[in-house]
Write an enzyme that holds these catalytic residues in place. Structure first.
Site, short mmCIF file in Angstrom:
data_model
loop_
_atom_site.label_atom_id
_atom_site.label_comp_id
_atom_site.label_asym_id
_atom_site.label_seq_id
_atom_site.Cartn_x
_atom_site.Cartn_y
_atom_site.Cartn_z
N CYS A 63 51.95 50.03 20.65
CA CYS A 63 51.51 51.40 20.36
C CYS A 63 52.63 52.24 19.77
O CYS A 63 52.39 53.35 19.33
CB CYS A 63 50.98 52.05 21.64
SG CYS A 63 49.25 51.68 21.98
N ARG B 136 49.21 54.88 13.80
CA ARG B 136 48.80 54.36 12.49
C ARG B 136 47.99 55.40 11.73
O ARG B 136 48.27 55.69 10.56
CB ARG B 136 47.99 53.08 12.66
CG ARG B 136 47.36 52.56 11.35
CD ARG B 136 46.34 51.47 11.64
NE ARG B 136 45.23 51.94 12.44
CZ ARG B 136 44.14 52.52 11.97
NH1 ARG B 136 43.99 52.71 10.67
NH2 ARG B 136 43.18 52.91 12.79
N ARG B 137 46.97 55.96 12.38
CA ARG B 137 46.14 56.95 11.70
C ARG B 137 46.96 58.18 11.32
O ARG B 137 46.79 58.74 10.23
CB ARG B 137 44.96 57.35 12.59
CG ARG B 137 43.93 56.24 12.75
CD ARG B 137 42.75 56.69 13.59
NE ARG B 137 41.79 55.62 13.74
CZ ARG B 137 41.31 55.18 14.90
NH1 ARG B 137 41.69 55.76 16.03
NH2 ARG B 137 40.43 54.19 14.96
N LYS C 246 41.52 45.42 19.31
CA LYS C 246 42.76 46.12 18.93
C LYS C 246 43.55 46.58 20.15
O LYS C 246 44.73 46.94 20.01
CB LYS C 246 42.45 47.29 18.01
CG LYS C 246 41.67 48.42 18.65
CD LYS C 246 41.42 49.53 17.63
CE LYS C 246 40.66 50.69 18.27
NZ LYS C 246 40.39 51.78 17.31
N ASP C 247 42.95 46.57 21.35
CA ASP C 247 43.65 46.98 22.57
C ASP C 247 44.39 45.82 23.24
O ASP C 247 45.16 46.05 24.16
CB ASP C 247 42.67 47.58 23.58
CG ASP C 247 42.16 48.95 23.17
OD1 ASP C 247 42.81 49.59 22.32
OD2 ASP C 247 41.10 49.36 23.67
N ARG D 259 43.99 62.62 23.12
CA ARG D 259 43.52 61.56 24.00
C ARG D 259 42.12 61.87 24.52
O ARG D 259 41.57 62.95 24.33
CB ARG D 259 44.48 61.41 25.20
CG ARG D 259 45.87 60.92 24.85
CD ARG D 259 45.91 59.50 24.33
NE ARG D 259 45.09 58.61 25.15
CZ ARG D 259 45.45 58.15 26.36
NH1 ARG D 259 46.61 58.51 26.88
NH2 ARG D 259 44.65 57.34 27.03
N ARG E 267 36.86 63.89 22.68
CA ARG E 267 37.54 64.32 21.45
C ARG E 267 36.61 65.17 20.59
O ARG E 267 37.05 66.16 19.98
CB ARG E 267 38.03 63.09 20.68
CG ARG E 267 39.06 62.29 21.45
CD ARG E 267 39.63 61.16 20.63
NE ARG E 267 40.10 60.08 21.48
CZ ARG E 267 40.83 59.06 21.06
NH1 ARG E 267 41.18 58.97 19.79
NH2 ARG E 267 41.21 58.10 21.89
#
Length: 309
Positions: A243, A132-133, A84-85, A150, A156
């Site tokens: 992004c 998205r989230r 996904k990156d 981040r 996190r």
């Protein structure tokens, strides 16, 4: 085939887990000594930027730029990424050489104030680095306050433990690989909370002209995952996803080689969505993804589409 390889990777715990997985698979596939495969940790611009969302700094390509440079300069032989990156356009001279079998694609909520998204207090602060989230959470709970969040997974979790946010959202695949899945308080249904394109898959790139490395990686390539990823990336490419774009979707390949795909775009506040679906043969994965992308793009209101530039 020369029996040594240098793997380029980011230095986060999750990135190193993925690189070690590729090393183990290479060793097993070719009967190599483990020390014949070296892991080279490379700090990327995306890792260095912690004070603002990547969407404000140049997008997800910031996680691969320095690794691509090392690959093209022959300082490493292959590079391992979270699929996904990967930018929709790979760096010239590089190619996607293998995609490992996909892990669970779902997202999880890790709640401090409450165990589920629906149970969070009114106006609760939810931290996430993903547009998205954030958009999907707001689609379900418009009252929530979404803030940038981040850092690597443990960072996190530490911030959550200090009460900086009421909850955070992460990929189940990532926290499982790190042995931290027990922190998840809710696994989110992929039909309601669709994943990022490429989520759960590990992608390996190499120099396009490097026959030795690409041949060595061929046994690691998982057909169904590679087809699903080709479909999802084609969808993303049509929408020029980055992004800055809340985009979600998932392709699946069945035992008979059929592929089904659902993709969607969202407004940042989750109030508006445009969805599309397609199906066909896995051999036509990229064509299916592009077709759904054109359909969704054609039905997306101009003001919403303008946010994708």
């Amino acid at each position: 085939m020369a029996s040594s390889f240098r793997i380029g990777t980011r230095g986060s715990p999750l990135a190193l887990w993925q690189a070690n997985r590729v090393r183990d698979d290479l060793v097993a596939a070719h009967g190599l000594a483990p020390e014949a495969v070296e892991i080279v940790s490379i700090k990327t611009t995306g890792d260095a930027i912690q004070d603002r969302p990547l969407s404000e700094a140049g997008g997800k390509g910031l996680f691969v730029k320095e690794i691509d440079e090392a690959l093209l300069d022959d300082r490493v032989d292959l590079a391992v990424h979270s699929a996904k990156d990967l930018p929709t356009e790979l760096a010239p001279g590089t190619a996607l050489a293998a995609t490992l079998e996909r892990a669970d694609v779902r997202d999880v909520l890790i709640g401090g104030a409450a165990p589920t998204l629906d149970a969070l207090p009114e106006g609760a602060i939810v931290g996430t680095a993903s547009l998205r989230r954030g958009a999907l959470a707001l689609r379900r709970r418009p009252d929530l306050k979404i803030v940038p969040f981040r850092g690597n997974v443990q960072t996190r979790l530490d911030k959550l433990g200090r009460g900086e946010v009421a909850a955070t959202l992460l990929a189940l695949a990532g926290i499982t690989r790190l042995g931290l899945a027990h922190h998840a308080t809710e696994i989110l249904d992929e039909a309601i909370f669709p994943p990022a394109l490429g989520q759960g898959a590990i992608a390996v790139t190499a120099r396009a002209a490097d026959v030795r490395v690409r041949a060595a990686l061929a046994p690691l390539d998982h057909f169904a995952t590679a087809a699903a990823l080709a479909c999802e990336r084609a969808f993303l490419a049509v929408l020029d996803g980055s992004c800055r774009t809340p985009i979600a979707g998932l392709a699946r390949v069945d035992a008979g080689g059929g592929l089904s795909f659902r993709g969607l775009v969202l407004s940042g506040d989750g109030a508006r969505t445009v969805e599309g679906e397609g199906a066909g043969s896995a051999a036509d994965a990229a064509l299916i993804g592009a077709e759904v992308g054109r359909d969704v793009k054609g039905r997306t209101p101009p003001d919403l589409l303008a946010a994708f530039g």
